[in-house]
Design a protein around this motif. Structure first.
Motif, PDB file in Angstrom:
ATOM      1  N   PHE A  92     -30.931 -26.549 -13.636  1.00 24.54           N
ATOM      2  CA  PHE A  92     -31.498 -27.060 -12.391  1.00 24.54           C
ATOM      3  C   PHE A  92     -31.048 -28.478 -12.101  1.00 24.54           C
ATOM      4  CE2 PHE A  92     -35.046 -29.298 -10.228  1.00 24.54           C
ATOM      5  CZ  PHE A  92     -34.926 -28.684  -8.994  1.00 24.54           C
ATOM      6  N   TRP A  93     -31.137 -29.361 -13.080  1.00 25.21           N
ATOM      7  CA  TRP A  93     -30.803 -30.752 -12.807  1.00 25.21           C
ATOM      8  C   TRP A  93     -29.304 -30.962 -12.693  1.00 25.21           C
ATOM      9  CZ3 TRP A  93     -34.317 -33.483 -10.706  1.00 25.21           C
ATOM     10  CH2 TRP A  93     -35.646 -33.249 -11.005  1.00 25.21           C
ATOM     11  N   ALA A  94     -28.496 -30.105 -13.323  1.00 27.91           N
ATOM     12  CA  ALA A  94     -27.051 -30.155 -13.092  1.00 27.91           C
ATOM     13  C   ALA A  94     -26.734 -29.768 -11.650  1.00 27.91           C
ATOM     14  CB  ALA A  94     -26.322 -29.233 -14.070  1.00 27.91           C
ATOM     15  N   SER A  95     -27.445 -28.773 -11.122  1.00 31.13           N
ATOM     16  CA  SER A  95     -27.234 -28.382  -9.732  1.00 31.13           C
ATOM     17  C   SER A  95     -27.764 -29.441  -8.767  1.00 31.13           C
ATOM     18  CB  SER A  95     -27.912 -27.040  -9.458  1.00 31.13           C
ATOM     19  OG  SER A  95     -29.320 -27.135  -9.570  1.00 31.13           O
ATOM     20  N   MET A  96     -28.842 -30.108  -9.127  1.00 35.42           N
ATOM     21  CA  MET A  96     -29.346 -31.200  -8.290  1.00 35.42           C
ATOM     22  C   MET A  96     -28.346 -32.356  -8.259  1.00 35.42           C
ATOM     23  SD  MET A  96     -32.332 -30.531  -6.871  1.00 35.42           S
ATOM     24  CE  MET A  96     -33.290 -32.047  -6.694  1.00 35.42           C
ATOM     25  N   ARG A  97     -27.699 -32.611  -9.396  1.00 41.97           N
ATOM     26  CA  ARG A  97     -26.674 -33.650  -9.444  1.00 41.97           C
ATOM     27  C   ARG A  97     -25.502 -33.279  -8.548  1.00 41.97           C
ATOM     28  NH1 ARG A  97     -21.993 -34.393 -12.408  1.00 41.97           N
ATOM     29  NH2 ARG A  97     -21.411 -36.594 -12.744  1.00 41.97           N
ATOM     30  N   ALA A  98     -25.077 -32.009  -8.598  1.00 38.23           N
ATOM     31  CA  ALA A  98     -23.983 -31.570  -7.725  1.00 38.23           C
ATOM     32  C   ALA A  98     -24.376 -31.685  -6.260  1.00 38.23           C
ATOM     33  CB  ALA A  98     -23.603 -30.126  -8.064  1.00 38.23           C
ATOM     34  N   THR A  99     -25.616 -31.343  -5.949  1.00 37.69           N
ATOM     35  CA  THR A  99     -26.095 -31.478  -4.570  1.00 37.69           C
ATOM     36  C   THR A  99     -26.075 -32.930  -4.125  1.00 37.69           C
ATOM     37  OG1 THR A  99     -27.509 -29.522  -4.842  1.00 37.69           O
ATOM     38  CG2 THR A  99     -28.039 -31.019  -3.041  1.00 37.69           C
ATOM     39  N   ALA A 100     -26.510 -33.832  -4.993  1.00 38.33           N
ATOM     40  CA  ALA A 100     -26.517 -35.254  -4.650  1.00 38.33           C
ATOM     41  C   ALA A 100     -25.104 -35.779  -4.427  1.00 38.33           C
ATOM     42  CB  ALA A 100     -27.220 -36.051  -5.755  1.00 38.33           C
ATOM     43  N   ILE A 101     -24.151 -35.339  -5.246  1.00 34.91           N
ATOM     44  CA  ILE A 101     -22.764 -35.774  -5.064  1.00 34.91           C
ATOM     45  C   ILE A 101     -22.245 -35.346  -3.697  1.00 34.91           C
ATOM     46  CG2 ILE A 101     -20.399 -35.432  -5.880  1.00 34.91           C
ATOM     47  CD1 ILE A 101     -21.505 -35.266  -8.708  1.00 34.91           C
ATOM     48  N   PHE A 102     -22.528 -34.106  -3.327  1.00 33.03           N
ATOM     49  CA  PHE A 102     -22.055 -33.620  -2.029  1.00 33.03           C
ATOM     50  C   PHE A 102     -22.725 -34.374  -0.880  1.00 33.03           C
ATOM     51  CE2 PHE A 102     -22.234 -30.752   1.612  1.00 33.03           C
ATOM     52  CZ  PHE A 102     -20.883 -30.472   1.776  1.00 33.03           C
ATOM     53  N   VAL A 103     -24.022 -34.633  -1.000  1.00 33.79           N
ATOM     54  CA  VAL A 103     -24.734 -35.357   0.064  1.00 33.79           C
ATOM     55  C   VAL A 103     -24.170 -36.767   0.218  1.00 33.79           C
ATOM     56  CG1 VAL A 103     -26.951 -36.364   0.704  1.00 33.79           C
ATOM     57  CG2 VAL A 103     -26.839 -34.003  -0.107  1.00 33.79           C
ATOM     58  N   VAL A 104     -24.020 -37.472  -0.891  1.00 30.99           N
ATOM     59  CA  VAL A 104     -23.510 -38.845  -0.830  1.00 30.99           C
ATOM     60  C   VAL A 104     -22.079 -38.872  -0.306  1.00 30.99           C
ATOM     61  CG1 VAL A 104     -22.912 -40.857  -2.240  1.00 30.99           C
ATOM     62  CG2 VAL A 104     -25.064 -39.644  -2.642  1.00 30.99           C
ATOM     63  N   GLY A 105     -21.290 -37.863  -0.637  1.00 33.61           N
ATOM     64  CA  GLY A 105     -19.905 -37.845  -0.194  1.00 33.61           C
ATOM     65  C   GLY A 105     -19.704 -37.406   1.231  1.00 33.61           C
ATOM     66  N   SER A 106     -20.590 -36.544   1.763  1.00 31.25           N
ATOM     67  CA  SER A 106     -20.361 -35.965   3.087  1.00 31.25           C
ATOM     68  C   SER A 106     -21.148 -36.636   4.204  1.00 31.25           C
ATOM     69  CB  SER A 106     -20.706 -34.471   3.064  1.00 31.25           C
ATOM     70  OG  SER A 106     -22.079 -34.277   2.760  1.00 31.25           O
ATOM     71  N   VAL A 107     -22.382 -37.056   3.939  1.00 33.80           N
ATOM     72  CA  VAL A 107     -23.232 -37.574   5.012  1.00 33.80           C
ATOM     73  C   VAL A 107     -22.644 -38.818   5.689  1.00 33.80           C
ATOM     74  CG1 VAL A 107     -25.482 -38.609   5.512  1.00 33.80           C
ATOM     75  CG2 VAL A 107     -25.338 -36.526   4.146  1.00 33.80           C
ATOM     76  N   PRO A 108     -22.136 -39.826   4.954  1.00 37.39           N
ATOM     77  CA  PRO A 108     -21.557 -40.978   5.667  1.00 37.39           C
ATOM     78  C   PRO A 108     -20.429 -40.589   6.616  1.00 37.39           C
ATOM     79  CG  PRO A 108     -21.900 -41.510   3.358  1.00 37.39           C
ATOM     80  CD  PRO A 108     -22.151 -40.047   3.487  1.00 37.39           C
ATOM     81  N   PHE A 109     -19.564 -39.678   6.200  1.00 34.58           N
ATOM     82  CA  PHE A 109     -18.482 -39.239   7.086  1.00 34.58           C
ATOM     83  C   PHE A 109     -19.038 -38.501   8.299  1.00 34.58           C
ATOM     84  CE2 PHE A 109     -16.143 -39.578   3.043  1.00 34.58           C
ATOM     85  CZ  PHE A 109     -15.094 -40.393   3.456  1.00 34.58           C
ATOM     86  N   LEU A 110     -20.072 -37.675   8.102  1.00 34.29           N
ATOM     87  CA  LEU A 110     -20.613 -36.871   9.180  1.00 34.29           C
ATOM     88  C   LEU A 110     -21.532 -37.665  10.107  1.00 34.29           C
ATOM     89  CD1 LEU A 110     -21.350 -33.571   7.258  1.00 34.29           C
ATOM     90  CD2 LEU A 110     -19.609 -33.954   9.005  1.00 34.29           C
ATOM     91  N   VAL A 111     -21.822 -38.900   9.756  1.00 32.60           N
ATOM     92  CA  VAL A 111     -22.594 -39.775  10.640  1.00 32.60           C
ATOM     93  C   VAL A 111     -21.687 -40.761  11.376  1.00 32.60           C
ATOM     94  CG1 VAL A 111     -24.360 -41.592  10.696  1.00 32.60           C
ATOM     95  CG2 VAL A 111     -24.723 -39.550   9.307  1.00 32.60           C
ATOM     96  N   VAL A 112     -20.734 -41.350  10.662  1.00 33.11           N
ATOM     97  CA  VAL A 112     -19.895 -42.397  11.245  1.00 33.11           C
ATOM     98  C   VAL A 112     -18.747 -41.809  12.068  1.00 33.11           C
ATOM     99  CG1 VAL A 112     -18.413 -44.370  10.742  1.00 33.11           C
ATOM    100  CG2 VAL A 112     -20.513 -44.007   9.422  1.00 33.11           C
TER     101      VAL A 112
END
Length: 317
Positions: A92-112
């Protein structure tokens, strides 16, 4: 002897009372708002409220829908997620880490990037409508189409992307989907390509509501482009910006199809997001109780981060 005569004072006829309006049909009835809300409330109760409450009930049991017995375990499924000795903890926490990596990597690009794109497409120039359609077109594709198409384009062995890179003298053996950090670069790049047009359209709608007089006055005062963006555009777009940030964050945190189709959660389990783990645990291993507990822990994190986004972007006096 002179006599005086008094003329009778005319008396106004009594005015008839204004007739009281009768309410016809449902107009003006206290039930009118509830009748308009009834379709949404019906769908909300049937497909959100009842499943949500039932999901909490499932998370309190050792629930296997193929077996008749579903013993009550209380909060044990939740406690296992925070117990390093349990089976569910590591996955579970490995998948949460993967989710966090994707969020941190994609959200700034998808906002700016959509904001810059919307500002460019908000200007008047020949072909503006065509370019708006071009950037929005990928969003109409389903995730299955996008995932399978880019899976073949980015294939390290025979993919078109490596072939084009080799044709211009660049390395043609990049492991886009089989090694890190290329797998994350591929997932983030495909997601940005796919959804950047949607956020740009939302920004365009917000930019259309900003009065042109504000920019004309700023231009007369000698304000440069950065100052116009900082003091006019961004403050006017604050409600739109909050909407884009929150919805983009939630969509990225619930990413499933891109990883499942493009990298199959690999290499290893490095791109195996929380939604993939929850789905496979509940629907493949039939451990619905543990999967439900994971989903509510994930939902709690998403609520907290969404509230933090609202607080950070709130209007300060």
């Amino acid at each position: 002897m002179a006599t005086t005569t008094t003329e009778p004072v005319p008396v106004a006829p009594p005015t008839a009372a204004a007739p009281r309006r009768r309410r016809s049909g449902i107009h003006g009835s206290v039930l009118t708002p509830y009748l308009f809300l009834a379709p949404f409330l019906f769908l909300f109760v049937c497909f959100v409220l009842v499943p949500g409450v039932f999901g909490i009930w499932i998370s309190l049991h050792d629930w296997d829908f193929l077996l008749p017995g579903k013993p009550f375990v209380g909060l044990q499924n939740y406690a296992d997620l925070f117990d390093s000795s349990s089976v569910q903890y590591g996955a579970f926490w490995a998948s949460m880490r993967a989710t966090a990596i994707f969020v941190v990597g994609s959200v700034p690009f998808l906002v700016v990037l959509p904001l810059l794109l919307a500002i460019a497409l908000n200007r008047s120039f020949p072909g503006r409508t065509f370019f708006r359609a071009v950037f929005f077109a990928p969003f109409v594709l389903g995730v299955a189409v996008v995932g399978l198409m880019w899976r073949y384009l980015l294939d390290p062995s025979f993919g078109l992307v490596n072939g084009m890179l080799g044709a211009i003298g660049l390395p043609d053996d990049i492991p886009w989907t089989t090694d890190q950090p290329w797998a994350w670069i591929s997932l983030i790049g495909v997601t940005v390509w796919w959804t950047v047009g949607f956020n740009a359209v939302i920004y365009l709608a917000g930019l259309a509501d900003i009065p042109a007089e504000h920019y004309e006055a700023a231009e007369l005062d000698g304000v440069n482009a950065w100052q116009r963006l900082r003091y006019i555009t961004l403050p006017a777009l604050r409600p739109v910006l909050i909407f884009v940030v929150v919805t983009t964050f939630l969509a990225s945190a619930n990413m499933f199809g891109q990883s499942y189709l493009l990298t199959q959660g690999g290499p290893g389990d490095s791109t195996r997001t929380a939604i993939i783990t929850i789905t496979e645990l509940g629907l493949t291993q039939f451990r619905m109780g543990q999967a439900s507990a994971m989903s509510y822990v994930l939902a709690l994190f998403l609520c907290l981060v969404s509230l933090l986004n609202f607080w950070a972007l709130r209007e300060r006096r």
